[in-house]
Design a protein around this motif. Sequence first.
Motif, PDB file in Angstrom:
ATOM      1  N   PRO A  57     -12.508  -5.417   2.853  1.00  0.00           N
ATOM      2  CA  PRO A  57     -12.818  -4.165   3.086  1.00  0.00           C
ATOM      3  C   PRO A  57     -13.330  -4.013   4.465  1.00  0.00           C
ATOM      4  N   THR A  58     -14.036  -4.971   5.146  1.00  0.00           N
ATOM      5  CA  THR A  58     -14.184  -4.917   6.437  1.00  0.00           C
ATOM      6  C   THR A  58     -13.377  -4.989   7.346  1.00  0.00           C
ATOM      7  N   ILE A  59     -12.386  -5.841   7.076  1.00  0.00           N
ATOM      8  CA  ILE A  59     -10.934  -6.072   7.796  1.00  0.00           C
ATOM      9  C   ILE A  59      -9.964  -4.779   7.739  1.00  0.00           C
ATOM     10  N   VAL A  60      -9.981  -4.137   6.770  1.00  0.00           N
ATOM     11  CA  VAL A  60      -9.179  -3.074   6.485  1.00  0.00           C
ATOM     12  C   VAL A  60      -9.933  -1.870   7.685  1.00  0.00           C
ATOM     13  N   GLY A  61     -11.164  -1.731   7.403  1.00  0.00           N
ATOM     14  CA  GLY A  61     -11.917  -0.859   8.053  1.00  0.00           C
ATOM     15  C   GLY A  61     -11.803  -1.180   9.626  1.00  0.00           C
ATOM     16  N   ILE A 111      -5.110 -14.355  -0.900  1.00  0.00           N
ATOM     17  CA  ILE A 111      -5.819 -13.594  -0.090  1.00  0.00           C
ATOM     18  C   ILE A 111      -4.685 -12.718   0.769  1.00  0.00           C
ATOM     19  N   ALA A 112      -3.503 -13.139   1.075  1.00  0.00           N
ATOM     20  CA  ALA A 112      -2.743 -12.239   1.757  1.00  0.00           C
ATOM     21  C   ALA A 112      -2.404 -11.139   0.694  1.00  0.00           C
ATOM     22  N   ASN A 113      -2.110 -11.356  -0.586  1.00  0.00           N
ATOM     23  CA  ASN A 113      -1.712 -10.378  -1.622  1.00  0.00           C
ATOM     24  C   ASN A 113      -3.013  -9.102  -1.679  1.00  0.00           C
ATOM     25  N   ASN A 114      -4.077  -9.824  -1.717  1.00  0.00           N
ATOM     26  CA  ASN A 114      -5.287  -8.648  -1.716  1.00  0.00           C
ATOM     27  C   ASN A 114      -5.313  -7.909  -0.521  1.00  0.00           C
ATOM     28  N   LEU A 115      -5.106  -8.464   0.737  1.00  0.00           N
ATOM     29  CA  LEU A 115      -5.286  -7.658   1.840  1.00  0.00           C
ATOM     30  C   LEU A 115      -4.109  -6.699   1.961  1.00  0.00           C
ATOM     31  N   TYR A 116      -3.011  -7.119   1.684  1.00  0.00           N
ATOM     32  CA  TYR A 116      -1.850  -6.403   1.643  1.00  0.00           C
ATOM     33  C   TYR A 116      -1.981  -5.067   0.692  1.00  0.00           C
ATOM     34  N   LEU A 117      -2.386  -5.163  -0.363  1.00  0.00           N
ATOM     35  CA  LEU A 117      -2.757  -4.371  -1.470  1.00  0.00           C
ATOM     36  C   LEU A 117      -3.599  -3.360  -0.906  1.00  0.00           C
ATOM     37  N   ALA A 118      -4.742  -3.863  -0.393  1.00  0.00           N
ATOM     38  CA  ALA A 118      -5.923  -3.094   0.322  1.00  0.00           C
ATOM     39  C   ALA A 118      -5.269  -2.108   1.222  1.00  0.00           C
ATOM     40  N   LEU A 119      -4.486  -2.636   2.213  1.00  0.00           N
ATOM     41  CA  LEU A 119      -3.676  -1.741   3.331  1.00  0.00           C
ATOM     42  C   LEU A 119      -2.754  -0.803   2.825  1.00  0.00           C
ATOM     43  N   ASP A 120      -2.246  -1.237   1.682  1.00  0.00           N
ATOM     44  CA  ASP A 120      -1.108  -0.304   0.943  1.00  0.00           C
ATOM     45  C   ASP A 120      -1.941   0.726   0.450  1.00  0.00           C
ATOM     46  N   LYS A 121      -3.089   0.542   0.005  1.00  0.00           N
ATOM     47  CA  LYS A 121      -3.805   1.786  -0.670  1.00  0.00           C
ATOM     48  C   LYS A 121      -4.284   2.859   0.367  1.00  0.00           C
ATOM     49  N   GLU A 122      -4.558   2.318   1.628  1.00  0.00           N
ATOM     50  CA  GLU A 122      -4.803   2.859   2.654  1.00  0.00           C
ATOM     51  C   GLU A 122      -3.673   3.658   3.249  1.00  0.00           C
ATOM     52  N   GLY A 123      -2.316   3.600   2.776  1.00  0.00           N
ATOM     53  CA  GLY A 123      -1.253   4.203   3.369  1.00  0.00           C
ATOM     54  C   GLY A 123      -0.708   3.332   4.606  1.00  0.00           C
ATOM     55  N   CYS A 124      -0.975   2.089   4.754  1.00  0.00           N
ATOM     56  CA  CYS A 124      -0.471   1.473   5.637  1.00  0.00           C
ATOM     57  C   CYS A 124       0.408   0.188   5.197  1.00  0.00           C
ATOM     58  N   HIS A 125       1.704   0.316   4.942  1.00  0.00           N
ATOM     59  CA  HIS A 125       2.594  -0.661   4.398  1.00  0.00           C
ATOM     60  C   HIS A 125       2.947  -1.890   5.304  1.00  0.00           C
ATOM     61  N   VAL A 126       2.715  -2.803   4.612  1.00  0.00           N
ATOM     62  CA  VAL A 126       2.817  -4.277   5.381  1.00  0.00           C
ATOM     63  C   VAL A 126       3.909  -4.527   5.212  1.00  0.00           C
ATOM     64  N   HIS A 127       5.018  -5.119   6.248  1.00  0.00           N
ATOM     65  CA  HIS A 127       6.283  -5.543   6.297  1.00  0.00           C
ATOM     66  C   HIS A 127       6.511  -6.504   7.423  1.00  0.00           C
ATOM     67  N   ILE A 128       7.601  -7.089   7.400  1.00  0.00           N
ATOM     68  CA  ILE A 128       8.161  -7.895   8.334  1.00  0.00           C
ATOM     69  C   ILE A 128       8.696  -6.935   9.321  1.00  0.00           C
ATOM     70  N   ALA A 129       8.529  -7.274  10.655  1.00  0.00           N
ATOM     71  CA  ALA A 129       8.886  -6.196  11.930  1.00  0.00           C
ATOM     72  C   ALA A 129      10.625  -6.335  12.008  1.00  0.00           C
ATOM     73  N   PRO A 130      11.234  -5.386  11.994  1.00  0.00           N
ATOM     74  CA  PRO A 130      12.705  -5.309  12.274  1.00  0.00           C
ATOM     75  C   PRO A 130      12.929  -6.097  13.466  1.00  0.00           C
ATOM     76  N   ALA A 131      14.143  -6.614  13.600  1.00  0.00           N
ATOM     77  CA  ALA A 131      14.533  -7.647  14.475  1.00  0.00           C
ATOM     78  C   ALA A 131      14.730  -6.557  15.886  1.00  0.00           C
ATOM     79  N   GLN A 132      15.157  -5.382  16.017  1.00  0.00           N
ATOM     80  CA  GLN A 132      15.312  -4.567  17.019  1.00  0.00           C
ATOM     81  C   GLN A 132      14.075  -3.645  17.338  1.00  0.00           C
TER      82      GLN A 132
END
Length: 249
Positions: A170-174, A24-45
């Motif tokens: 798709p609904t979540i991304v939108g 589920i996470a992989n499919n969601l991250y790829l769908a967001l990445d396709k829309e130009g929203c790169h998923v990552h872990i927030a920097p500590a600072q």
Amino acid sequence: LKPYKRVLPDLISSEPALPRALSIANNLYLALDKEGCHVHIAPAQAGLCRIRINEQEVEQKDRKYGRYQSGSIWVPDRPTIFYIDAVPVGLALIEMTERVTMRYLNGKYYREDSDVIRSAKPRQLIHSWTTGQDVPSGRFRLFAYSPKNGVDWSMSWQETEQEPLDRKIPTIVGASQTAESKLQRLMTAADEAAAKRKKEWEEQRERYERQEDARKASQALSDSKQQLTEIIEKWGKAVAVEQFFAEAE
């Protein structure tokens, strides 16, 4: 599962459900990445934080998770985020818990409807007992939230046996993308409120410092007067003694 590492993607799952969680996470991250929203872990600072999440599928007045009903669920040190332009959005995928009846038998707890309990003989159940516990359900809930302090915004999508979470991606991304303007307004309001609180705190500190300076000046003047009074008294005694001996001589 409770990994030793805490700088990991915000995925919370039991061992049997882990492959589905990763899928589920992989499919969601790829769908967001396709829309130009790169998923990552927030920097500590970055100063972003994860919200408090209730893991119960059906919210209860109490919580009965883990041993002595006070078990803790693993959480990451930093939120998993993506940006819509300059607006951060946090993501958390968590396997929900459900309240079920558990039976204690031979040193372990088993679900009341499990094969172990069903196949047990009546004499084996004489010294057993039942209790309600929150256990992993195998169904997931996805949270999208604002990781910025002071911004109270979140959305969640919960899967059911009839509708898995994968179909809602798709609904979540939108929905996440359409929330940008609202999030921007909330972030602006939070920044303005923080600036106002900072200004009020600085003004309060300045007033306190002025009052403290006035108090110290007043205390110093009082101490000086007291010292002068003591010197005058000692001087008066010394003059009186000297005058006595002079007159006596």
